[in-house]
Design an enzyme around this catalytic site. Structure first.
Site, short mmCIF file in Angstrom:
data_model
loop_
_atom_site.label_atom_id
_atom_site.label_comp_id
_atom_site.label_asym_id
_atom_site.label_seq_id
_atom_site.Cartn_x
_atom_site.Cartn_y
_atom_site.Cartn_z
N CYS A 73 -0.49 -1.17 8.78
CA CYS A 73 -0.26 -2.54 9.27
C CYS A 73 0.52 -3.37 8.25
CB CYS A 73 -1.59 -3.26 9.53
SG CYS A 73 -2.59 -2.47 10.78
C1 BEZ Z 1 -3.61 1.29 8.87
O1 BEZ Z 1 -3.02 0.24 9.17
O2 BEZ Z 1 -3.25 1.97 7.93
C2 BEZ Z 1 -4.78 1.76 9.66
C3 BEZ Z 1 -5.56 0.82 10.34
C4 BEZ Z 1 -6.66 1.27 11.06
C5 BEZ Z 1 -6.96 2.60 11.11
C6 BEZ Z 1 -6.15 3.53 10.44
C7 BEZ Z 1 -5.05 3.09 9.72
#
Ligand code: BEZ
Length: 211
Positions: free
Chosen positions: A45
């Site tokens: 994200c």
């Molecule tokens: C991420 O943004 O890296 C992420 C968020 C939730 C679950 C897995 C990865």
């Protein structure tokens, strides 16, 4: 059944990093992209938000308002924004919705319970000036989205909203397009006096219309 192409994007009120919004007032006749993030302080994200901030001038050029959502509280968004700036080199320059009670996430079907009961998937909604949904995408949390592809789709949506054309596989702005089958050859002659290439009666290729 979740939200589908052609549905009116549901209205909502929410707190964002740019202050409170009422979504339909925020759109206010523009194109918009609403996209969800599973959770704050997560690596994928963070990269997506930094890259979208970098692309913001491209969205602006197309008259598109971008707005993100994450199911955390506003004060956590403000702390995360600092990390995004420091690690991605681009400051958050569009609103990020705080949705700790998952009101908006549930309204838009961004939580897929068989993936996670609490986190959203990576949803994207492209919304037209008529407030109707033009595109939906859902990616799993582990796969970052391609925001260049979202710009490419917007170029296609904006072109096809203006002209009776469709865009072929892997099309990019400026490339040849397809005359839709509902346009007769007679009408096509008026629209495209310079001509087109007919590969099949249903497959007519023409230079991208301008304007
Ligand atoms: C991420 O943004 O890296 C992420 C968020 C939730 C679950 C897995 C990865």
């Amino acid at each position: 059944m979740g939200l589908q192409i052609g549905d009116i994007a549901p209205d909502f009120e929410a707190q964002t990093t740019d202050g409170p919004i009422k979504f339909h007032d925020y759109i206010n006749g523009s194109w918009a992209v609403l996209f969800s993030h599973p959770k704050n302080f997560t690596p994928v994200c963070t990269t997506e938000l930094g890259y979208t901030a970098k692309l913001k001038p491209e969205f602006d050029k197309r008259g598109v308002k971008v707005i993100g959502l994450s199911v955390d509280a506003l004060n956590a968004h403000e702390k995360w924004a600092q990390d995004i700036k420091e690690t991605q080199g681009h400051s958050l320059n569009f609103p990020l919705i705080a949705d700790p009670d998952r009101k908006v996430a549930n309204l838009y079907g961004m939580i897929h319970p068989n993936a996670s009961d609490t986190l959203t998937v990576r949803s994207v909604f492209v919304i037209g000036p008529d407030k109707k949904i033009k595109l939906t995408l859902n990616y799993p949390a582990s796969t970052g989205r391609n925001f260049d592809e979202i710009l490419r789709v917007i170029d296609s949506l904006q072109l096809t909203a203006k002209h009776q054309v469709a865009t072929p596989v892997n099309w990019h702005n400026g490339e040849d397009v397809i005359i839709v089958t509902s346009v007769s050859d007679e009408d096509a002659k008026k629209k495209y006096p310079a001509g087109w290439r007919t590969q099949r009666p249903y497959l007519r290729i023409v230079a991208q219309p301008r304007g």
